[in-house]
Write a protein that holds these residues in place. Structure first.
Motif, PDB file in Angstrom:
ATOM      1  N   ILE A 137      50.601  89.653  66.289  1.00 40.26           N
ATOM      2  CA  ILE A 137      50.569  88.232  65.975  1.00 40.26           C
ATOM      3  C   ILE A 137      49.871  87.961  64.651  1.00 40.26           C
ATOM      4  N   TRP A 138      48.749  88.635  64.421  1.00 37.56           N
ATOM      5  CA  TRP A 138      47.997  88.246  63.223  1.00 37.56           C
ATOM      6  C   TRP A 138      48.022  89.276  62.098  1.00 37.56           C
ATOM      7  N   ARG A 139      48.568  90.475  62.343  1.00 36.12           N
ATOM      8  CA  ARG A 139      48.574  91.465  61.273  1.00 36.12           C
ATOM      9  C   ARG A 139      49.934  91.636  60.626  1.00 36.12           C
ATOM     10  N   PHE A 140      50.986  91.784  61.451  1.00 34.57           N
ATOM     11  CA  PHE A 140      52.315  92.064  60.905  1.00 34.57           C
ATOM     12  C   PHE A 140      52.802  91.011  59.919  1.00 34.57           C
ATOM     13  N   PRO A 141      52.729  89.707  60.240  1.00 34.43           N
ATOM     14  CA  PRO A 141      53.250  88.724  59.287  1.00 34.43           C
ATOM     15  C   PRO A 141      52.606  88.829  57.911  1.00 34.43           C
ATOM     16  N   GLY A 142      51.281  88.991  57.868  1.00 36.71           N
ATOM     17  CA  GLY A 142      50.595  89.092  56.589  1.00 36.71           C
ATOM     18  C   GLY A 142      50.944  90.354  55.831  1.00 36.71           C
ATOM     19  N   VAL A 143      51.025  91.477  56.542  1.00 37.07           N
ATOM     20  CA  VAL A 143      51.381  92.750  55.898  1.00 37.07           C
ATOM     21  C   VAL A 143      52.784  92.672  55.319  1.00 37.07           C
ATOM     22  N   PHE A 172      54.800  82.049  59.884  1.00 41.19           N
ATOM     23  CA  PHE A 172      55.144  81.519  58.564  1.00 41.19           C
ATOM     24  C   PHE A 172      55.812  80.154  58.632  1.00 41.19           C
ATOM     25  N   SER A 173      56.376  79.794  59.765  1.00 39.50           N
ATOM     26  CA  SER A 173      56.834  78.416  59.926  1.00 39.50           C
ATOM     27  C   SER A 173      55.649  77.459  59.907  1.00 39.50           C
ATOM     28  N   THR A 174      54.589  77.835  60.617  1.00 42.65           N
ATOM     29  CA  THR A 174      53.400  76.987  60.637  1.00 42.65           C
ATOM     30  C   THR A 174      52.675  76.998  59.303  1.00 42.65           C
ATOM     31  N   LEU A 175      52.658  78.149  58.619  1.00 42.10           N
ATOM     32  CA  LEU A 175      52.038  78.206  57.300  1.00 42.10           C
ATOM     33  C   LEU A 175      52.822  77.352  56.300  1.00 42.10           C
ATOM     34  N   GLY A 176      54.153  77.344  56.447  1.00 45.17           N
ATOM     35  CA  GLY A 176      54.972  76.492  55.591  1.00 45.17           C
ATOM     36  C   GLY A 176      54.642  75.021  55.795  1.00 45.17           C
ATOM     37  N   PHE A 177      54.437  74.633  57.053  1.00 44.79           N
ATOM     38  CA  PHE A 177      54.040  73.258  57.359  1.00 44.79           C
ATOM     39  C   PHE A 177      52.691  72.932  56.728  1.00 44.79           C
ATOM     40  N   ASP A 180      49.552  80.163  47.954  1.00 45.86           N
ATOM     41  CA  ASP A 180      48.248  79.648  47.526  1.00 45.86           C
ATOM     42  C   ASP A 180      47.282  79.471  48.689  1.00 45.86           C
ATOM     43  N   LEU A 181      47.768  79.638  49.918  1.00 46.34           N
ATOM     44  CA  LEU A 181      46.906  79.505  51.089  1.00 46.34           C
ATOM     45  C   LEU A 181      46.027  80.736  51.241  1.00 46.34           C
ATOM     46  N   GLU A 182      44.881  80.548  51.864  1.00 46.74           N
ATOM     47  CA  GLU A 182      43.989  81.666  52.170  1.00 46.74           C
ATOM     48  C   GLU A 182      44.052  81.957  53.670  1.00 46.74           C
ATOM     49  N   GLY A 183      43.614  83.159  54.030  1.00 46.30           N
ATOM     50  CA  GLY A 183      43.584  83.522  55.444  1.00 46.30           C
ATOM     51  C   GLY A 183      44.952  83.660  56.058  1.00 46.30           C
ATOM     52  N   LEU A 184      45.774  84.588  55.515  1.00 45.90           N
ATOM     53  CA  LEU A 184      47.141  84.761  56.006  1.00 45.90           C
ATOM     54  C   LEU A 184      47.267  85.866  57.053  1.00 45.90           C
ATOM     55  N   SER A 185      46.171  86.499  57.412  1.00 48.49           N
ATOM     56  CA  SER A 185      46.243  87.536  58.434  1.00 48.49           C
ATOM     57  C   SER A 185      44.876  87.730  59.074  1.00 48.49           C
ATOM     58  N   GLY A 186      44.865  88.445  60.190  1.00 49.20           N
ATOM     59  CA  GLY A 186      43.633  88.844  60.845  1.00 49.20           C
ATOM     60  C   GLY A 186      42.837  87.692  61.438  1.00 49.20           C
TER      61      GLY A 186
END
Length: 524
Positions: free
Chosen positions: A37-43, A288-293, A304-310
């Protein structure tokens, strides 16, 4: 049919899954955890976006699935926990590797429970969005009351808000494990995994209809094929596959040992491997849908967002997103609920490695073994229930995952394939009991390709940690909590094989026998 003859009295008769579905759900429950959930999307995002799926698939086929099959073959053929099965395969040298893996699993369990406690707390916090307008400040300050890793990396200042859910998570986990393989582990996974999938699909569907979601997905899936020329991207792919499948630290050896002798091992393995990967891609879509929002709300790009994983994504960025979202409380509850469920099934599998090992070695009942690992609960509560919990978690995680698990995998593959030369036997065993056959290519991938990549990853990480330290934490602390964790695993690998077994582990006959394996690949 020639069956194994158990040693007199001490090594408990192996419990067994009720069937294929029970085993698959338990194995998927182990593989699908926090990292999905929190590692794969960012990697994936940082490693070429959509193009990352190419090295990811290559890594899955050439290293992930082969080592998963190796774990299955060892556990299923030699009918034991990691130390027992590897002892029967490779003598005291193999047993040492098994105890190294068990110790790494125990260390991971100590801090993993802390993350579950955080997720469970945030599930409750979601309904009134207790983190307020400053989720980062709330998490580090008011909730964790985190100490400074450079000056005070360890304190005895207990934090009640963390301590209470931490104790509850340990109680829930130990109760499930105490109920046994079928009534506890299997039943929990049969209930949790479908619930997890339904809840996470609901979360993803909700995210897809948010403003800006398509922009987030575009960022996630747009391929940067130039990134494929970067060796670091391929290393990241192998690392992600390796860590996400729960391989090479005793889990799948233990779980495979609970399967009936006439069981389809490779077919189930393919379902587990691709099921785990599918969940990772689904997680990428949701995240990434929620990050896009969130980027849309802030008027910035996703990059430009911070904290994209972990930890940053889960406990800092996502609460901020929930605060911006209509009906965010229920969305937050869904997210942290799925995080808790995914982590719980993984924690159960990690601790089962320890329980199975001490039961086999010392002839304990399950109740005695579960009581024995209460020591891990005490250590976990002391380390993670204090204001220095975040630092302890971060440090132990860095060394056990990136050094311990990788080193254990390297030594296991080299000893099994090259030193003891058991690759052919294990290959024939898998083919004899399974629908999907393996052969020399599997032995080559397991004994050459996988360890070569893992050696590269390990050496690079060792050099980085030795020269740069980690996160500015005090050097003495890294020596104790980081390098000390690996030292403890090495000590266990040396000392525990010298301890006398309650009964002779070598009074055992593998099935199919080597003679049977020579006849048409061991087909019955």
């Amino acid at each position: 049919m020639s069956r194994a003859q158990p040693a007199t009295g001490a090594i408990p008769e192996r419990e067994q899954w009720t069937g294929q579905v029970g085993f698959i759900l338990a194995a998927v429950g182990s593989a699908v955890g926090l990292g999905n959930i929190w590692r794969f999307p960012g990697v994936a995002y940082e490693s070429g976006g959509g193009a990352f799926l190419i090295p990811y698939l290559v890594a899955l086929i050439t290293a992930g699935i082969p080592i998963l099959f190796l774990d299955y073959a060892i556990g299923h053929r030699f009918r034991g926990s990691a130390p027992l099965a590897l002892r029967r395969l490779g003598g005291k040298l193999g047993e040492g590797i098994g105890w190294f893996q068990v110790t790494i699993a125990a260390l991971i369990a100590i801090y993993y429970t802390g993350v579950l406690a955080w997720a469970a707390s945030y599930f409750v916090f979601s309904f009134d969005q207790k983190w307020g307008d400053d989720p980062t400040g709330f998490f580090v300050g008011e909730y964790l009351q985190a100490s400074d890793g450079a000056t005070t990396p360890f304190t005895f200042d207990f934090v009640p808000g963390v301590l209470i859910p931490l104790v509850l998570m340990w109680i829930v986990t130990l109760v499930i494990l105490g109920a046994g393989v079928v009534k506890g582990v299997q039943r929990a996974n049969v209930i949790i995994i479908p619930l997890l999938v339904v809840a996470f699909v609901a979360l993803v569907v909700r995210a897809l209809f948010l403003p800006g979601a398509l922009e987030g997905l575009n960022e996630f899936f747009t391929p940067d094929f130039a990134a494929l020329a970067d060796p670091g991207v391929w290393v990241a792919a192998y690392g992600q596959v390796f860590f996400s499948l729960s391989i090479a630290f005793g889990i799948m050896i233990t779980y495979a040992s609970y399967r009936r002798r006439r069981s389809n091992m490779t077919g189930a393995g393919l379902v587990v491997a691709f099921g785990n990967s599918s969940f990772e891609i689904l997680a990428g879509i949701g995240v990434f849908s929620t990050l896009g929002f969130f980027a849309f709300q802030q008027g910035v790009g996703v990059g430009d967002l911070e904290g994209l994983s972990g930890v940053g994504l889960a406990f800092m960025t996502f609460p901020a997103i929930v605060s911006e979202m209509p009906g965010g409380g229920w969305t937050g509850a869904l997210f942290f609920g799925t995080l808790t469920l995914a982590g719980l099934t993984s924690l159960i599998s990690i601790l089962e490695v320890v329980i199975a090992a001490i039961r086999d070695k010392f002839g304990m009942t399950r109740a005695q073994a579960v009581g024995g690992i209460g020591l891990l609960a005490v250590i976990s509560i002391v380390l993670l229930g204090t204001s220095s919990g975040l630092i302890a978690l971060d440090t132990i995680d860095q060394w056990t995952n990136n050094v311990g698990i990788v080193a254990g995998a390297i030594f296991m593959t080299i000893i099994v394939i090259w030193v003891k030369r058991r690759g052919g036997e294990l290959s024939k065993h898998l083919s004899a009991v399974s629908t999907f056959k393996v052969g020399r290519l599997w032995v080559l991938l397991t004994g050459l390709v996988a360890p070569a990549v893992l050696i590269y990853i390990l050496v690079a990480k060792l050099i980085d940690l030795a020269t740069n330290g980690y996160e500015g934490y005090a050097t003495w602390y890294l020596g104790v909590a980081g390098w000390g964790s690996i030292g403890l695993a090495i000590l266990a690998a040396i000392v525990l094989p010298l301890v006398t077994w309650r009964s002779d582990p070598d009074e055992f006959t593998a099935w199919p026998t080597n003679e049977q394996l020579q006849v048409k690949g061991g087909r019955r």
